[in-house]
Scaffold this motif. Structure first.
Motif, PDB file in Angstrom:
ATOM      1  N   LYS A  42     -13.631  81.901 -20.661  1.00  0.00           N
ATOM      2  CA  LYS A  42     -13.030  80.712 -20.049  1.00  0.00           C
ATOM      3  C   LYS A  42     -13.683  79.439 -20.580  1.00  0.00           C
ATOM      4  O   LYS A  42     -13.005  78.432 -20.791  1.00  0.00           O
ATOM      5  CB  LYS A  42     -13.138  80.782 -18.517  1.00  0.00           C
ATOM      6  N   GLY A  43     -14.983  79.496 -20.841  1.00  0.00           N
ATOM      7  CA  GLY A  43     -15.675  78.357 -21.437  1.00  0.00           C
ATOM      8  C   GLY A  43     -15.144  78.081 -22.837  1.00  0.00           C
ATOM      9  O   GLY A  43     -14.936  76.925 -23.225  1.00  0.00           O
ATOM     10  N   MET A  44     -14.911  79.166 -23.597  1.00  0.00           N
ATOM     11  CA  MET A  44     -14.360  79.043 -24.942  1.00  0.00           C
ATOM     12  C   MET A  44     -12.960  78.408 -24.878  1.00  0.00           C
ATOM     13  O   MET A  44     -12.619  77.549 -25.680  1.00  0.00           O
ATOM     14  CB  MET A  44     -14.320  80.434 -25.571  1.00  0.00           C
ATOM     15  N   GLN A  45     -12.164  78.827 -23.901  1.00  0.00           N
ATOM     16  CA  GLN A  45     -10.793  78.289 -23.784  1.00  0.00           C
ATOM     17  C   GLN A  45     -10.807  76.781 -23.551  1.00  0.00           C
ATOM     18  O   GLN A  45      -9.998  76.061 -24.130  1.00  0.00           O
ATOM     19  CB  GLN A  45     -10.056  78.968 -22.621  1.00  0.00           C
ATOM     20  N   ASN A  50      -9.739  71.385 -25.639  1.00  0.00           N
ATOM     21  CA  ASN A  50     -10.219  70.036 -25.957  1.00  0.00           C
ATOM     22  C   ASN A  50     -10.182  69.744 -27.445  1.00  0.00           C
ATOM     23  O   ASN A  50      -9.711  68.682 -27.857  1.00  0.00           O
ATOM     24  CB  ASN A  50     -11.643  69.838 -25.431  1.00  0.00           C
ATOM     25  N   GLU A  51     -10.666  70.688 -28.248  1.00  0.00           N
ATOM     26  CA  GLU A  51     -10.724  70.462 -29.693  1.00  0.00           C
ATOM     27  C   GLU A  51      -9.342  70.288 -30.304  1.00  0.00           C
ATOM     28  O   GLU A  51      -9.159  69.508 -31.229  1.00  0.00           O
ATOM     29  CB  GLU A  51     -11.430  71.632 -30.394  1.00  0.00           C
ATOM     30  N   ASN A  52      -8.379  71.065 -29.804  1.00  0.00           N
ATOM     31  CA  ASN A  52      -7.031  70.996 -30.373  1.00  0.00           C
ATOM     32  C   ASN A  52      -6.111  70.080 -29.571  1.00  0.00           C
ATOM     33  O   ASN A  52      -4.932  69.977 -29.862  1.00  0.00           O
ATOM     34  CB  ASN A  52      -6.423  72.394 -30.454  1.00  0.00           C
ATOM     35  N   ARG A  53      -6.673  69.435 -28.545  1.00  0.00           N
ATOM     36  CA  ARG A  53      -5.883  68.584 -27.651  1.00  0.00           C
ATOM     37  C   ARG A  53      -4.604  69.292 -27.211  1.00  0.00           C
ATOM     38  O   ARG A  53      -3.493  68.757 -27.359  1.00  0.00           O
ATOM     39  CB  ARG A  53      -5.540  67.252 -28.334  1.00  0.00           C
ATOM     40  N   LEU A  54      -4.764  70.501 -26.715  1.00  0.00           N
ATOM     41  CA  LEU A  54      -3.595  71.293 -26.340  1.00  0.00           C
ATOM     42  C   LEU A  54      -2.954  70.746 -25.064  1.00  0.00           C
ATOM     43  O   LEU A  54      -3.646  70.410 -24.110  1.00  0.00           O
ATOM     44  CB  LEU A  54      -3.980  72.766 -26.130  1.00  0.00           C
ATOM     45  N   ASP A  55      -1.633  70.715 -25.100  1.00  0.00           N
ATOM     46  CA  ASP A  55      -0.852  70.343 -23.927  1.00  0.00           C
ATOM     47  C   ASP A  55      -0.294  71.643 -23.349  1.00  0.00           C
ATOM     48  O   ASP A  55       0.566  72.282 -23.959  1.00  0.00           O
ATOM     49  CB  ASP A  55       0.275  69.409 -24.367  1.00  0.00           C
ATOM     50  N   ARG A  60       3.663  76.407 -27.496  1.00  0.00           N
ATOM     51  CA  ARG A  60       2.811  76.540 -28.688  1.00  0.00           C
ATOM     52  C   ARG A  60       1.331  76.577 -28.292  1.00  0.00           C
ATOM     53  O   ARG A  60       0.533  77.297 -28.865  1.00  0.00           O
ATOM     54  CB  ARG A  60       3.002  75.343 -29.636  1.00  0.00           C
ATOM     55  N   ALA A  61       1.005  75.756 -27.314  1.00  0.00           N
ATOM     56  CA  ALA A  61      -0.382  75.669 -26.852  1.00  0.00           C
ATOM     57  C   ALA A  61      -0.821  77.006 -26.264  1.00  0.00           C
ATOM     58  O   ALA A  61      -1.939  77.461 -26.498  1.00  0.00           O
ATOM     59  CB  ALA A  61      -0.518  74.564 -25.819  1.00  0.00           C
ATOM     60  N   HIS A  62       0.085  77.645 -25.536  1.00  0.00           N
ATOM     61  CA  HIS A  62      -0.242  78.945 -24.942  1.00  0.00           C
ATOM     62  C   HIS A  62      -0.445  80.004 -26.023  1.00  0.00           C
ATOM     63  O   HIS A  62      -1.287  80.886 -25.890  1.00  0.00           O
ATOM     64  CB  HIS A  62       0.850  79.373 -23.964  1.00  0.00           C
ATOM     65  N   GLU A  63       0.344  79.889 -27.090  1.00  0.00           N
ATOM     66  CA  GLU A  63       0.217  80.829 -28.197  1.00  0.00           C
ATOM     67  C   GLU A  63      -1.156  80.688 -28.867  1.00  0.00           C
ATOM     68  O   GLU A  63      -1.829  81.682 -29.128  1.00  0.00           O
ATOM     69  CB  GLU A  63       1.333  80.545 -29.207  1.00  0.00           C
ATOM     70  N   ILE A  64      -1.565  79.453 -29.116  1.00  0.00           N
ATOM     71  CA  ILE A  64      -2.877  79.197 -29.730  1.00  0.00           C
ATOM     72  C   ILE A  64      -3.986  79.721 -28.826  1.00  0.00           C
ATOM     73  O   ILE A  64      -4.920  80.380 -29.277  1.00  0.00           O
ATOM     74  CB  ILE A  64      -3.064  77.679 -30.000  1.00  0.00           C
TER      75      ILE A  64
END
Ligand code: ZN
Length: 81
Positions: A42-45, A50-55, A60-64
């Motif tokens: 969970k820490g990694m997630q 944050n690094e990829n600024r996932l929305d 797509r964000a869920h896939e990454i």
């Protein structure tokens, strides 16, 4: 809480109370991953988000995130079909 032999750290420890996701990956984590490794994951997630600024409203964000999670925990590889 049942003890499982975690496939990531190789130790027999407490597993999770319930699957963290209502899908295949959630079931796999429940079966194979200890609570401690899940906590690390969970820490990694959070870092990946944050690094990829996932929305997270974007599929797509869920896939990454799913790919990163599978890789981090050593689950079966992500398959998109
Ligand atoms: Zn573990």
């Amino acid at each position: 809480m049942a003890e499982i032999t975690c496939t990531r750290c190789g130790q027999t420890r407490e597993g999770l109370d319930s699957a963290p996701y209502p899908d295949d990956m959630g079931q796999e984590i429940l079966d194979k991953i200890c609570a401690e490794c899940w906590h690390e994951c969970k820490g990694m997630q959070v870092m990946v988000i944050n690094e990829n600024r996932l929305d997270l409203s974007d599929p797509r964000a869920h896939e990454i995130l799913e790919k990163s999670t599978r890789e981090f925990l050593g689950l079966t590889p992500f398959k998109s079909d």
